[in-house]
Design a protein around this motif. Structure first.
Motif, PDB file in Angstrom:
ATOM      1  N   LEU A  37       0.817  -1.206   0.000  1.00 13.61           N
ATOM      2  CA  LEU A  37       0.000   0.000   0.000  1.00 13.61           C
ATOM      3  C   LEU A  37       0.855   1.261   0.000  1.00 13.61           C
ATOM      4  O   LEU A  37       0.520   2.248  -0.666  1.00 13.61           O
ATOM      5  N   ALA A  38       1.974   1.241   0.730  1.00 13.26           N
ATOM      6  CA  ALA A  38       2.846   2.413   0.772  1.00 13.26           C
ATOM      7  C   ALA A  38       3.467   2.692  -0.591  1.00 13.26           C
ATOM      8  O   ALA A  38       3.480   3.840  -1.061  1.00 13.26           O
ATOM      9  N   VAL A  39       3.990   1.653  -1.232  1.00 18.44           N
ATOM     10  CA  VAL A  39       4.638   1.819  -2.534  1.00 18.44           C
ATOM     11  C   VAL A  39       3.638   2.322  -3.570  1.00 18.44           C
ATOM     12  O   VAL A  39       3.910   3.275  -4.318  1.00 18.44           O
ATOM     13  N   ASN A  40       2.476   1.699  -3.624  1.00 10.93           N
ATOM     14  CA  ASN A  40       1.485   2.100  -4.613  1.00 10.93           C
ATOM     15  C   ASN A  40       0.848   3.441  -4.278  1.00 10.93           C
ATOM     16  O   ASN A  40       0.517   4.220  -5.182  1.00 10.93           O
ATOM     17  N   GLY A  41       0.713   3.725  -2.978  1.00 12.89           N
ATOM     18  CA  GLY A  41       0.213   5.037  -2.591  1.00 12.89           C
ATOM     19  C   GLY A  41       1.150   6.140  -3.034  1.00 12.89           C
ATOM     20  O   GLY A  41       0.721   7.169  -3.571  1.00 12.89           O
ATOM     21  N   ALA A  42       2.450   5.931  -2.835  1.00 16.44           N
ATOM     22  CA  ALA A  42       3.439   6.929  -3.234  1.00 16.44           C
ATOM     23  C   ALA A  42       3.465   7.111  -4.744  1.00 16.44           C
ATOM     24  O   ALA A  42       3.485   8.237  -5.259  1.00 16.44           O
ATOM     25  N   ALA A  43       3.449   5.991  -5.482  1.00 14.07           N
ATOM     26  CA  ALA A  43       3.477   6.067  -6.950  1.00 14.07           C
ATOM     27  C   ALA A  43       2.216   6.738  -7.491  1.00 14.07           C
ATOM     28  O   ALA A  43       2.286   7.535  -8.441  1.00 14.07           O
ATOM     29  N   ASP A  44       1.078   6.444  -6.880  1.00 14.02           N
ATOM     30  CA  ASP A  44      -0.172   7.053  -7.350  1.00 14.02           C
ATOM     31  C   ASP A  44      -0.229   8.536  -7.033  1.00 14.02           C
ATOM     32  O   ASP A  44      -0.738   9.332  -7.838  1.00 14.02           O
ATOM     33  N   ILE A  45       0.272   8.929  -5.885  1.00 11.34           N
ATOM     34  CA  ILE A  45       0.307  10.358  -5.551  1.00 11.34           C
ATOM     35  C   ILE A  45       1.187  11.104  -6.553  1.00 11.34           C
ATOM     36  O   ILE A  45       0.842  12.190  -7.031  1.00 11.34           O
ATOM     37  N   ARG A  46       2.332  10.531  -6.882  1.00 13.48           N
ATOM     38  CA  ARG A  46       3.209  11.133  -7.878  1.00 13.48           C
ATOM     39  C   ARG A  46       2.497  11.242  -9.231  1.00 13.48           C
ATOM     40  O   ARG A  46       2.545  12.280  -9.901  1.00 13.48           O
ATOM     41  N   ARG A  47       1.802  10.184  -9.634  1.00 20.66           N
ATOM     42  CA  ARG A  47       1.116  10.174 -10.926  1.00 20.66           C
ATOM     43  C   ARG A  47      -0.044  11.165 -10.965  1.00 20.66           C
ATOM     44  O   ARG A  47      -0.208  11.909 -11.942  1.00 20.66           O
ATOM     45  N   ILE A  48      -0.838  11.207  -9.905  1.00 22.98           N
ATOM     46  CA  ILE A  48      -2.035  12.040  -9.875  1.00 22.98           C
ATOM     47  C   ILE A  48      -1.691  13.527  -9.762  1.00 22.98           C
ATOM     48  O   ILE A  48      -2.281  14.366 -10.438  1.00 22.98           O
ATOM     49  N   PRO A  85       4.436  -0.065 -10.275  1.00 19.24           N
ATOM     50  CA  PRO A  85       3.237   0.059  -9.439  1.00 19.24           C
ATOM     51  C   PRO A  85       2.037  -0.577 -10.132  1.00 19.24           C
ATOM     52  O   PRO A  85       2.030  -0.779 -11.349  1.00 19.24           O
ATOM     53  N   VAL A  86       1.007  -0.886  -9.349  1.00 18.15           N
ATOM     54  CA  VAL A  86      -0.204  -1.507  -9.891  1.00 18.15           C
ATOM     55  C   VAL A  86      -0.826  -0.636 -10.976  1.00 18.15           C
ATOM     56  O   VAL A  86      -1.395  -1.147 -11.945  1.00 18.15           O
ATOM     57  N   SER A  87      -0.708   0.675 -10.853  1.00 19.24           N
ATOM     58  CA  SER A  87      -1.308   1.585 -11.832  1.00 19.24           C
ATOM     59  C   SER A  87      -0.711   1.443 -13.220  1.00 19.24           C
ATOM     60  O   SER A  87      -1.302   1.899 -14.204  1.00 19.24           O
ATOM     61  N   ALA A  88       0.464   0.813 -13.315  1.00 19.51           N
ATOM     62  CA  ALA A  88       1.099   0.615 -14.623  1.00 19.51           C
ATOM     63  C   ALA A  88       0.519  -0.575 -15.366  1.00 19.51           C
ATOM     64  O   ALA A  88       0.784  -0.765 -16.560  1.00 19.51           O
ATOM     65  N   LEU A  89      -0.291  -1.380 -14.679  1.00 14.04           N
ATOM     66  CA  LEU A  89      -0.901  -2.553 -15.292  1.00 14.04           C
ATOM     67  C   LEU A  89      -2.288  -2.203 -15.824  1.00 14.04           C
ATOM     68  O   LEU A  89      -2.735  -1.063 -15.737  1.00 14.04           O
ATOM     69  N   ARG A  90      -2.964  -3.189 -16.348  1.00 13.50           N
ATOM     70  CA  ARG A  90      -4.311  -2.956 -16.889  1.00 13.50           C
ATOM     71  C   ARG A  90      -5.259  -2.511 -15.770  1.00 13.50           C
ATOM     72  O   ARG A  90      -5.039  -2.798 -14.588  1.00 13.50           O
ATOM     73  N   ALA A  91      -6.335  -1.849 -16.162  1.00 16.10           N
ATOM     74  CA  ALA A  91      -7.321  -1.364 -15.197  1.00 16.10           C
ATOM     75  C   ALA A  91      -7.921  -2.536 -14.425  1.00 16.10           C
ATOM     76  O   ALA A  91      -8.197  -3.593 -14.981  1.00 16.10           O
ATOM     77  N   ASN A 130      -6.789  -1.420  -8.633  1.00 13.53           N
ATOM     78  CA  ASN A 130      -6.185  -0.212  -9.180  1.00 13.53           C
ATOM     79  C   ASN A 130      -7.019   1.013  -8.802  1.00 13.53           C
ATOM     80  O   ASN A 130      -6.495   2.026  -8.328  1.00 13.53           O
ATOM     81  N   GLY A 131      -8.330   0.908  -8.994  1.00 11.40           N
ATOM     82  CA  GLY A 131      -9.215   2.012  -8.653  1.00 11.40           C
ATOM     83  C   GLY A 131      -9.250   2.313  -7.168  1.00 11.40           C
ATOM     84  O   GLY A 131      -9.309   3.476  -6.750  1.00 11.40           O
ATOM     85  N   GLN A 132      -9.186   1.273  -6.342  1.00 11.90           N
ATOM     86  CA  GLN A 132      -9.215   1.471  -4.895  1.00 11.90           C
ATOM     87  C   GLN A 132      -7.938   2.154  -4.402  1.00 11.90           C
ATOM     88  O   GLN A 132      -7.985   3.033  -3.532  1.00 11.90           O
ATOM     89  N   LEU A 133      -6.794   1.763  -4.945  1.00 11.70           N
ATOM     90  CA  LEU A 133      -5.529   2.401  -4.582  1.00 11.70           C
ATOM     91  C   LEU A 133      -5.504   3.852  -5.070  1.00 11.70           C
ATOM     92  O   LEU A 133      -5.003   4.744  -4.368  1.00 11.70           O
ATOM     93  N   ARG A 165     -17.800   4.843  -9.142  1.00 15.30           N
ATOM     94  CA  ARG A 165     -17.342   6.200  -8.890  1.00 15.30           C
ATOM     95  C   ARG A 165     -16.399   6.139  -7.720  1.00 15.30           C
ATOM     96  O   ARG A 165     -16.720   5.585  -6.675  1.00 15.30           O
ATOM     97  N   ILE A 166     -15.250   6.739  -7.897  1.00  9.28           N
ATOM     98  CA  ILE A 166     -14.237   6.661  -6.853  1.00  9.28           C
ATOM     99  C   ILE A 166     -14.168   8.003  -6.151  1.00  9.28           C
ATOM    100  O   ILE A 166     -13.829   9.025  -6.751  1.00  9.28           O
TER     101      ILE A 166
END
Length: 256
Positions: free
Chosen positions: A17-28, A216-222, A226-229, A250-251
């Protein structure tokens, strides 16, 4: 902003969760983001991202790198997704009690350089993890929906508050919430008398694929996970909700 991920026990998926949270924050946000592996002993953050860094957080601590931001940046490695990583060292028991002041100074220095500092503090409340939690704007407490983990969660919340962390900074993340035979979110909230801020379903195949690929999970298919992270990252960063027409979900991204 400093965000800590704290596990209620080993194996709850805190690093995931930490790794994907960090990667998603960077991406978003497209803002500077670094993740720091603060566990005492060899950690897995760099491994999860397929990185083999030359330096670690111990290198930074031993060289008093917080004094000079330019020096501190030399010990950080960048992933292809743009996320910066300060990896754990290979020495068991460090960072430890004697490193507490140095860790605090390092985190303050990183917070002055980066927009987001994400910490994987493992499961310990010993120093320097306790100092890191006190500096954190948000603390995501990761639990699984089983009785031993939830018992530890209640104890950990009490211990964190005793250490001087206010309750409004705490958020509970229920990981692997969809596993068969476990307690429901409503049951858990009723028993604990606490609100579950976020839930993440169990999806071993997707997570394992991401780790094996060093992305990160976001780099894979939807996918649902992925949506929850993504939703957790948006809540932390205060970004608006998004619609996902493919799944009809809706997220929401409501900051707690």
């Amino acid at each position: 902003m400093i965000v800590s991920y704290l596990g209620t026990k080993g194996g709850t998926g805190t690093t995931t969760l930490a790794v994907n949270g960090a990667a998603d924050i960077r991406r978003i946000t497209n803002r500077s983001t670094v993740i720091v592996d603060l566990k005492s002993g060899p950690g897995d953050v760099a491994l999860f991202l397929g990185l083999r860094p030359r330096h670690s957080v111990l290198t930074a601590l031993d060289h008093l790198a917080w004094i000079d931001p330019v020096m501190l940046s030399r010990y950080v490695v960048e992933h292809d997704c743009g996320l910066h990583v300060l990896a754990a060292g290979d020495e068991f028991g460090r960072p430890g009690q004697r490193d507490a002041d140095a860790v605090e100074q390092t985190l303050r220095a990183l917070n002055s350089i980066y927009d987001y500092v994400i910490l994987d503090v493992g499961t310990s409340l010993m120093m320097p993890a306790a100092a890191a939690l006190q500096l954190s704007d948000h603390i995501l407490m990761v639990a699984n929906p089983d009785v031993p983990c939830l018992r530890n969660l209640q104890r950990l919340i009490d211990a964190v508050k005793t250490a001087g962390v206010t309750g409004e900074r705490l958020q509970i993340v229920l990981n692997r919430a969809s596993e068969f035979g476990v307690l429901s979110t409503a049951q858990i909230e009723r028993v604990l008398g606490l609100r579950i801020s976020h839930s993440v379903n169990s999806d071993y195949r997707t997570v394992a694929s991401a780790v094996n690929s060093g992305v990160p999970v976001s780099a894979l298919r939807a996918s649902e996970i992925n949506g929850q992270l993504d939703a957790i990252a948006r809540a932390i960063a205060g970004f608006p909700e998004v619609s996902r027409p493919k799944s009809g979900m809706r997220i929401a991204a409501q900051a707690d």
